[in-house]
Design an enzyme around this catalytic site. Sequence first.
Site, PDB file in Angstrom:
ATOM      1  N   GLY A   1       2.523   4.277   1.445  1.00  0.00           N
ATOM      2  CA  GLY A   1       2.958   4.525   2.811  1.00  0.00           C
ATOM      3  C   GLY A   1       3.463   3.297   3.534  1.00  0.00           C
ATOM      4  O   GLY A   1       3.860   3.376   4.702  1.00  0.00           O
TER       5      GLY A   1
ATOM      6  N   LEU B   1       0.816  -1.207   0.000  1.00  0.00           N
ATOM      7  CA  LEU B   1       0.000   0.000   0.000  1.00  0.00           C
ATOM      8  C   LEU B   1       0.854   1.264   0.000  1.00  0.00           C
ATOM      9  O   LEU B   1       2.042   1.234   0.348  1.00  0.00           O
ATOM     10  CB  LEU B   1      -0.914   0.010   1.233  1.00  0.00           C
ATOM     11  CG  LEU B   1      -1.986  -1.072   1.304  1.00  0.00           C
ATOM     12  CD1 LEU B   1      -2.630  -1.087   2.688  1.00  0.00           C
ATOM     13  CD2 LEU B   1      -3.039  -0.861   0.220  1.00  0.00           C
TER      14      LEU B   1
ATOM     15  N   SER C   1       1.363  -1.545  -7.391  1.00  0.00           N
ATOM     16  CA  SER C   1       0.969  -2.679  -8.242  1.00  0.00           C
ATOM     17  C   SER C   1      -0.079  -3.548  -7.545  1.00  0.00           C
ATOM     18  O   SER C   1       0.228  -4.662  -7.117  1.00  0.00           O
ATOM     19  CB  SER C   1       2.189  -3.503  -8.655  1.00  0.00           C
ATOM     20  OG  SER C   1       3.094  -3.705  -7.587  1.00  0.00           O
TER      21      SER C   1
ATOM     22  N   GLY D   1       6.158   1.662   2.993  1.00  0.00           N
ATOM     23  CA  GLY D   1       7.610   1.711   3.165  1.00  0.00           C
ATOM     24  C   GLY D   1       8.385   1.108   2.017  1.00  0.00           C
ATOM     25  O   GLY D   1       9.585   0.842   2.135  1.00  0.00           O
TER      26      GLY D   1
ATOM     27  N   SER E   1       9.450   2.303  -1.020  1.00  0.00           N
ATOM     28  CA  SER E   1      10.570   3.103  -1.530  1.00  0.00           C
ATOM     29  C   SER E   1      11.659   3.274  -0.481  1.00  0.00           C
ATOM     30  O   SER E   1      12.855   3.273  -0.813  1.00  0.00           O
ATOM     31  CB  SER E   1      10.067   4.479  -1.996  1.00  0.00           C
ATOM     32  OG  SER E   1       9.216   4.342  -3.113  1.00  0.00           O
TER      33      SER E   1
END
Length: 200
Positions: free
Chosen positions: A34, A32, A105, A36, A38
């Site tokens: 937020g 989702l 995705s 984490g 990235s």
Amino acid sequence: MNNIVWQQHQVDRRQRETQKQQQAVVLWFTGLSGAGKSTVAGALEQALLARGAHTYLLDGDNVRHGLCADLGFSEADRSENLRRVGAVAGLMLDAGLIVLSAFISPLKSQRGAIRKALPEGKFIEVYVATSLEECEKRDVKGLYQKARLGEIKNFTGISDPYEAPEQPDIQLDTALLSLEQSVQQLLLLLEQRGIIGPQR
């Protein structure tokens, strides 16, 4: 497409892997907004760089500044966004790189199509399984609040579904694991699969 033929070059992926002393692979971070993705992918890339690995990080926001700047956020556009990113990841894989792709995705079919398009064993699904509740608490971009207010349509986890992987290669919950612990688990997986050598 009938008149387009794939050009087989004299230098192939295996030669590039040998040159770089690593196995090329695509790590696909899904979860989702937020969760984490990235953050973990970026920290892993730094750890791999410190080991001398050759990498590239593809991030959802960054590709929309260029490669996918013409796309919106409809279901069709989001699928096309991922198709393009999957194709770019495939080219980078051919270049012998360890590719880190951080994208929500949300659909199994989207992730499955990318896996199918890559050579067998070259797609590692990383499920950043941080809960919706935790992601909303973070809401670093203020997106969930806007989605709850109806200001953002087609928002994954609120008005659009997220289909969690059933058998990811690795599952991380950033509410339970520190960033260092998440990175260490990923490095261990890459070592176990022979993608990188053990730390010297």
